[in-house]
Design a protein around this motif. Structure first.
Motif, PDB file in Angstrom:
ATOM      1  N   MET A 182       0.840  -1.200   0.000  1.00 56.24           N
ATOM      2  CA  MET A 182       0.000   0.000   0.000  1.00 56.24           C
ATOM      3  C   MET A 182       0.875   1.250   0.000  1.00 56.24           C
ATOM      4  SD  MET A 182      -2.758   1.214   2.875  1.00 56.24           S
ATOM      5  CE  MET A 182      -3.528   2.830   2.768  1.00 56.24           C
ATOM      6  N   ARG A 183       0.477   2.239  -0.782  1.00 60.72           N
ATOM      7  CA  ARG A 183       1.215   3.502  -0.804  1.00 60.72           C
ATOM      8  C   ARG A 183       1.014   4.262   0.500  1.00 60.72           C
ATOM      9  NH1 ARG A 183      -0.918   6.340  -6.114  1.00 60.72           N
ATOM     10  NH2 ARG A 183      -2.845   5.447  -5.302  1.00 60.72           N
ATOM     11  N   SER A 184       1.971   5.124   0.822  1.00 57.64           N
ATOM     12  CA  SER A 184       1.928   5.868   2.079  1.00 57.64           C
ATOM     13  C   SER A 184       0.863   6.955   2.052  1.00 57.64           C
ATOM     14  CB  SER A 184       3.288   6.514   2.354  1.00 57.64           C
ATOM     15  OG  SER A 184       4.252   5.535   2.633  1.00 57.64           O
ATOM     16  N   HIS A 186       2.033  13.181  -7.366  1.00 65.02           N
ATOM     17  CA  HIS A 186       2.642  12.537  -6.206  1.00 65.02           C
ATOM     18  C   HIS A 186       2.186  11.082  -6.157  1.00 65.02           C
ATOM     19  CE1 HIS A 186      -1.094  12.482  -3.803  1.00 65.02           C
ATOM     20  NE2 HIS A 186      -1.339  13.674  -4.322  1.00 65.02           N
ATOM     21  N   GLU A 187       2.854  10.301  -5.315  1.00 65.98           N
ATOM     22  CA  GLU A 187       2.579   8.871  -5.213  1.00 65.98           C
ATOM     23  C   GLU A 187       1.847   8.491  -3.929  1.00 65.98           C
ATOM     24  OE1 GLU A 187       3.117   6.754  -7.683  1.00 65.98           O
ATOM     25  OE2 GLU A 187       3.778   8.499  -8.838  1.00 65.98           O
ATOM     26  N   TYR A 188       1.446   9.485  -3.144  1.00 68.25           N
ATOM     27  CA  TYR A 188       0.754   9.169  -1.898  1.00 68.25           C
ATOM     28  C   TYR A 188      -0.677   8.698  -2.176  1.00 68.25           C
ATOM     29  CZ  TYR A 188       4.589  11.707   0.327  1.00 68.25           C
ATOM     30  OH  TYR A 188       5.827  12.127   0.738  1.00 68.25           O
ATOM     31  N   SER A 189      -1.145   7.772  -1.353  1.00 71.07           N
ATOM     32  CA  SER A 189      -2.534   7.321  -1.504  1.00 71.07           C
ATOM     33  C   SER A 189      -3.511   8.397  -1.051  1.00 71.07           C
ATOM     34  CB  SER A 189      -2.772   6.036  -0.708  1.00 71.07           C
ATOM     35  OG  SER A 189      -2.554   6.240   0.678  1.00 71.07           O
ATOM     36  N   ARG A 221      -6.095  13.568  -4.539  1.00 66.24           N
ATOM     37  CA  ARG A 221      -6.328  12.688  -3.388  1.00 66.24           C
ATOM     38  C   ARG A 221      -6.205  13.444  -2.060  1.00 66.24           C
ATOM     39  NH1 ARG A 221      -3.546   9.902  -7.193  1.00 66.24           N
ATOM     40  NH2 ARG A 221      -1.492  10.160  -6.228  1.00 66.24           N
ATOM     41  N   THR A 239      -8.462   4.788   4.131  1.00 62.15           N
ATOM     42  CA  THR A 239      -8.212   3.646   3.248  1.00 62.15           C
ATOM     43  C   THR A 239      -9.420   3.239   2.409  1.00 62.15           C
ATOM     44  OG1 THR A 239      -8.703   2.136   5.099  1.00 62.15           O
ATOM     45  CG2 THR A 239      -6.393   2.707   4.723  1.00 62.15           C
TER      46      THR A 239
END
Length: 318
Positions: A1-3, A51-54, A77, A297
């Motif tokens: 899971m991404r941060s 960005h790569e954050y969830s 997001r 989540t």
């Protein structure tokens, strides 16, 4: 899971830090703490390009961004966690009916608020909203089982415009029944003061939810006499009137209940003990960790917060 990236101001860290400490033990998370809202903009500006954050969580008061809040537009997001959004439905606030337009303009994908009443209002406006109730810090507030020498009192602020109705009510109560309005330094002095009070008179008039002071007063062993909020708030918190706390809807009901509690100290003590046990069991900040993990989540609904003509007019006033 991404941060998940959480950005808090120093002030919000002091209030909700226990939530984020707990969340960091449940999922990958980066937590950045800055001094003020303007510092958040320097953190998020590079993220707007991608960005790569969830999730990117802004744990701060949106109203303190001022016009700078518009610089959050384009951040993907984005989750906003802001207890002050209650001012969206408080007519005395400068931000009355202005939170929704700015959140739609920014493109907030999920809003986390502390009131079921407010969550329903925001959902009707097309915003994906989650309700996580307020709580209290059990490392600071507790029942010292000390002698209580103040029959009744309120502790807190009344000067801000948003507390106008609170101040009118408390001023009248002070004049007619000599109930003091007190202030205290945070931490141990505040807990010690709460432990001197038998009946804590809460005055969250027009807020449509219970502020943190209610949980703190109950945890400190006070008998809570609180402004009656919408039924959705009692249901959310498990508050049972005359079992965990007493409630009032006008000054006359408040005065009658104060007289009753003075005449029936055993009843007041019984309700105080039940209220204390309830908040200790259900309403510490650590109890909000799992709901927060779920909020960060679970899938986010497609954005439906389109700006109406009226929203655009309100946005221009910011």
């Amino acid at each position: 899971m991404r941060s998940v990236l959480v950005i808090s101001t120093r002030g919000k860290q002091a209030i909700c830090g226990q939530i984020w400490q707990g969340v960091s033990e449940c999922l990958p998370m980066e937590w950045k703490v800055v001094e003020r809202e303007s510092d958040i903009l320097s953190v998020v500006t590079p993220l707007k390009a991608g960005h790569e954050y969830s999730r990117v969580v802004i744990d701060a008061n949106l109203r303190r961004f001022g016009a700078g809040a518009k610089q959050l537009r384009g951040l993907s997001r984005l989750v906003l966690f802001d207890h002050d959004i209650c001012q969206e439905v408080i007519p005395d606030s400068d931000w009355y009916r202005r939170y929704v337009p700015i959140m739609k303009y920014i493109g907030v994908t999920r809003v986390i608020v502390s009131s079921a009443f407010l969550a329903n209002h925001l959902c009707r406006q097309g915003l994906d909203t989650v309700c996580i109730a307020k709580a209290y810090d059990s490392s600071v507030i507790n029942d010292l089982h000390a002698e209580r020498d103040l029959d009744a009192a309120f502790v807190g602020r009344t000067a801000h415009r948003v507390y106008r109705r609170r101040k009118r009510l408390l001023d009248k109560l002070k004049t007619e029944l000599d109930v003091p309005i007190l202030r205290s330094q945070p931490g141990e002095p505040y807990n010690a003061l709460l432990n001197r009070i038998r009946v804590f008179v809460s005055a969250d008039v027009g807020f449509n939810e219970y502020m943190i002071k209610n949980f703190e007063a109950m945890a400190a062993g006070c008998t809570l006499l609180a402004w009656r909020q919408p039924d959705s708030e009692q249901e959310l918190l498990g508050f049972q009137e005359n079992e965990h706390l007493f409630m009032y809807s006008d000054i006359e009901e408040l005065k009658k209940t104060l007289v009753r509690l003075k005449q029936e100290p055993a009843l007041a003590e019984k309700v105080a003990a039940a209220g204390r046990d309830l908040v200790v069991a259900r309403h510490q900040w650590r109890h909000r960790v799992i709901p927060m993990v779920e909020a960060l989540t679970k899938d986010i609904a497609p954005f439906g917060g389109l700006l109406s003509f009226r929203d655009r007019l309100r946005l221009l006033r910011l």
